[in-house]
Write a protein that holds these residues in place. Structure first.
Motif, PDB file in Angstrom:
ATOM      1  N   TRP A 114       5.780  10.270  10.959  1.00  0.00           N
ATOM      2  CA  TRP A 114       6.207   9.014  11.569  1.00  0.00           C
ATOM      3  C   TRP A 114       5.698   7.829  10.769  1.00  0.00           C
ATOM      4  CZ3 TRP A 114       9.318   8.049  15.757  1.00  0.00           C
ATOM      5  CH2 TRP A 114       9.753   9.180  16.465  1.00  0.00           C
ATOM      6  N   LEU A 115       6.536   6.820  10.652  1.00  0.00           N
ATOM      7  CA  LEU A 115       6.193   5.579   9.981  1.00  0.00           C
ATOM      8  C   LEU A 115       6.218   4.466  11.023  1.00  0.00           C
ATOM      9  CD1 LEU A 115       5.824   3.838   7.379  1.00  0.00           C
ATOM     10  CD2 LEU A 115       8.317   3.698   7.297  1.00  0.00           C
ATOM     11  N   ALA A 116       5.177   3.644  11.040  1.00  0.00           N
ATOM     12  CA  ALA A 116       5.131   2.485  11.933  1.00  0.00           C
ATOM     13  C   ALA A 116       4.838   1.253  11.090  1.00  0.00           C
ATOM     14  CB  ALA A 116       4.058   2.668  13.000  1.00  0.00           C
ATOM     15  N   GLU A 117       5.592   0.178  11.350  1.00  0.00           N
ATOM     16  CA  GLU A 117       5.481  -1.051  10.571  1.00  0.00           C
ATOM     17  C   GLU A 117       5.316  -2.239  11.512  1.00  0.00           C
ATOM     18  OE1 GLU A 117       8.118  -3.548   7.300  1.00  0.00           O
ATOM     19  OE2 GLU A 117       8.969  -1.801   8.278  1.00  0.00           O
ATOM     20  N   VAL A 118       4.385  -3.134  11.173  1.00  0.00           N
ATOM     21  CA  VAL A 118       4.178  -4.360  11.936  1.00  0.00           C
ATOM     22  C   VAL A 118       5.048  -5.436  11.295  1.00  0.00           C
ATOM     23  CG1 VAL A 118       2.507  -6.050  12.758  1.00  0.00           C
ATOM     24  CG2 VAL A 118       1.833  -3.658  12.501  1.00  0.00           C
ATOM     25  N   ILE A 119       6.058  -5.872  11.997  1.00  0.00           N
ATOM     26  CA  ILE A 119       7.069  -6.772  11.449  1.00  0.00           C
ATOM     27  C   ILE A 119       6.472  -8.121  11.033  1.00  0.00           C
ATOM     28  CG2 ILE A 119       9.252  -7.954  11.934  1.00  0.00           C
ATOM     29  CD1 ILE A 119       9.348  -4.836  11.662  1.00  0.00           C
ATOM     30  N   GLU A 120       5.574  -8.661  11.814  1.00  0.00           N
ATOM     31  CA  GLU A 120       5.014  -9.984  11.540  1.00  0.00           C
ATOM     32  C   GLU A 120       4.021 -10.012  10.375  1.00  0.00           C
ATOM     33  OE1 GLU A 120       6.374  -9.812  15.735  1.00  0.00           O
ATOM     34  OE2 GLU A 120       5.104  -8.522  14.508  1.00  0.00           O
ATOM     35  N   LEU A 121       3.573  -8.850   9.933  1.00  0.00           N
ATOM     36  CA  LEU A 121       2.589  -8.773   8.857  1.00  0.00           C
ATOM     37  C   LEU A 121       3.151  -7.930   7.721  1.00  0.00           C
ATOM     38  CD1 LEU A 121      -0.594  -8.163  11.046  1.00  0.00           C
ATOM     39  CD2 LEU A 121       0.135 -10.314   9.989  1.00  0.00           C
ATOM     40  N   PRO A 122       3.787  -8.565   6.741  1.00  0.00           N
ATOM     41  CA  PRO A 122       4.397  -7.810   5.646  1.00  0.00           C
ATOM     42  C   PRO A 122       3.401  -6.868   4.968  1.00  0.00           C
ATOM     43  CG  PRO A 122       4.987 -10.131   5.518  1.00  0.00           C
ATOM     44  CD  PRO A 122       3.936 -10.002   6.590  1.00  0.00           C
ATOM     45  N   GLY A 123       3.850  -5.667   4.723  1.00  0.00           N
ATOM     46  CA  GLY A 123       3.007  -4.681   4.055  1.00  0.00           C
ATOM     47  C   GLY A 123       2.134  -3.863   4.975  1.00  0.00           C
ATOM     48  N   VAL A 124       2.110  -4.199   6.253  1.00  0.00           N
ATOM     49  CA  VAL A 124       1.294  -3.439   7.203  1.00  0.00           C
ATOM     50  C   VAL A 124       2.163  -2.318   7.771  1.00  0.00           C
ATOM     51  CG1 VAL A 124      -0.018  -3.493   9.349  1.00  0.00           C
ATOM     52  CG2 VAL A 124      -0.198  -5.390   7.741  1.00  0.00           C
ATOM     53  N   MET A 125       2.006  -1.133   7.171  1.00  0.00           N
ATOM     54  CA  MET A 125       2.732   0.042   7.636  1.00  0.00           C
ATOM     55  C   MET A 125       1.848   1.261   7.444  1.00  0.00           C
ATOM     56  SD  MET A 125       5.599   0.467   4.624  1.00  0.00           S
ATOM     57  CE  MET A 125       6.500  -0.927   5.214  1.00  0.00           C
ATOM     58  N   VAL A 126       1.997   2.208   8.336  1.00  0.00           N
ATOM     59  CA  VAL A 126       1.149   3.402   8.325  1.00  0.00           C
ATOM     60  C   VAL A 126       1.984   4.631   8.672  1.00  0.00           C
ATOM     61  CG1 VAL A 126      -0.950   2.150   8.972  1.00  0.00           C
ATOM     62  CG2 VAL A 126       0.502   3.092  10.741  1.00  0.00           C
ATOM     63  N   TYR A 127       1.429   5.789   8.327  1.00  0.00           N
ATOM     64  CA  TYR A 127       2.033   7.065   8.686  1.00  0.00           C
ATOM     65  C   TYR A 127       1.167   7.774   9.706  1.00  0.00           C
ATOM     66  CZ  TYR A 127       5.177   6.670   4.697  1.00  0.00           C
ATOM     67  OH  TYR A 127       6.139   6.250   3.815  1.00  0.00           O
ATOM     68  N   GLY A 128       1.796   8.606  10.523  1.00  0.00           N
ATOM     69  CA  GLY A 128       1.077   9.431  11.475  1.00  0.00           C
ATOM     70  C   GLY A 128       1.795  10.753  11.672  1.00  0.00           C
ATOM     71  N   HIS A 129       1.056  11.735  12.180  1.00  0.00           N
ATOM     72  CA  HIS A 129       1.653  13.045  12.468  1.00  0.00           C
ATOM     73  C   HIS A 129       2.543  12.982  13.697  1.00  0.00           C
ATOM     74  CE1 HIS A 129      -0.638  15.041   9.379  1.00  0.00           C
ATOM     75  NE2 HIS A 129      -1.746  14.479   9.843  1.00  0.00           N
ATOM     76  N   SER A 130       2.259  12.023  14.591  1.00  0.00           N
ATOM     77  CA  SER A 130       3.074  11.821  15.784  1.00  0.00           C
ATOM     78  C   SER A 130       3.394  10.332  15.904  1.00  0.00           C
ATOM     79  CB  SER A 130       2.324  12.282  17.041  1.00  0.00           C
ATOM     80  OG  SER A 130       1.208  11.432  17.278  1.00  0.00           O
ATOM     81  N   ARG A 131       4.353  10.013  16.755  1.00  0.00           N
ATOM     82  CA  ARG A 131       4.699   8.601  16.966  1.00  0.00           C
ATOM     83  C   ARG A 131       3.509   7.847  17.541  1.00  0.00           C
ATOM     84  NH1 ARG A 131       7.128   5.310  21.108  1.00  0.00           N
ATOM     85  NH2 ARG A 131       8.324   3.636  20.130  1.00  0.00           N
ATOM     86  N   GLN A 132       2.818   8.448  18.486  1.00  0.00           N
ATOM     87  CA  GLN A 132       1.670   7.801  19.119  1.00  0.00           C
ATOM     88  C   GLN A 132       0.564   7.521  18.098  1.00  0.00           C
ATOM     89  OE1 GLN A 132       3.234  10.547  20.386  1.00  0.00           O
ATOM     90  NE2 GLN A 132       4.289   9.477  22.037  1.00  0.00           N
ATOM     91  N   GLU A 133       0.328   8.476  17.190  1.00  0.00           N
ATOM     92  CA  GLU A 133      -0.697   8.276  16.171  1.00  0.00           C
ATOM     93  C   GLU A 133      -0.310   7.130  15.235  1.00  0.00           C
ATOM     94  OE1 GLU A 133      -3.098  10.678  12.651  1.00  0.00           O
ATOM     95  OE2 GLU A 133      -1.248  11.533  13.444  1.00  0.00           O
ATOM     96  N   ALA A 134       0.947   7.086  14.809  1.00  0.00           N
ATOM     97  CA  ALA A 134       1.403   6.017  13.917  1.00  0.00           C
ATOM     98  C   ALA A 134       1.306   4.659  14.600  1.00  0.00           C
ATOM     99  CB  ALA A 134       2.833   6.297  13.463  1.00  0.00           C
ATOM    100  N   LEU A 135       1.685   4.576  15.872  1.00  0.00           N
ATOM    101  CA  LEU A 135       1.598   3.308  16.602  1.00  0.00           C
ATOM    102  C   LEU A 135       0.150   2.849  16.760  1.00  0.00           C
ATOM    103  CD1 LEU A 135       4.281   3.882  19.388  1.00  0.00           C
ATOM    104  CD2 LEU A 135       4.485   2.441  17.346  1.00  0.00           C
TER     105      LEU A 135
END
Length: 65
Positions: free
Chosen positions: A15-36
């Motif tokens: 899973w990939l989660a990205e913070v729209i208001e902060l360019p470049g702030v994105m992370v991966y997780g094994h689950s959606r909850q972990e990525a969030l």
């Protein structure tokens, strides 16, 4: 400050989660909850604490010192 976090699952399953208001702030997780959770933590660490006090766009003057 409220952040918008978008998430999506890649074809590999992670899973990939990205913070729209902060360019470049994105992370991966094994689950959606972990990525969030990781995205929220990184957003809070990336957000300058001075911005919360209205100092982000203001230059210091002699009166401030």
């Amino acid at each position: 400050m409220k952040f918008t976090i978008e998430s999506e699952q890649e074809t590999e399953g992670r899973w990939l989660a990205e913070v729209i208001e902060l360019p470049g702030v994105m992370v991966y997780g094994h689950s959606r909850q972990e990525a969030l959770a990781k995205a929220q933590a990184l957003a809070l660490r990336s957000w300058p604490s001075g911005w919360n006090m209205g100092k982000c766009c203001r230059k210091e003057t002699e009166n401030d010192l």
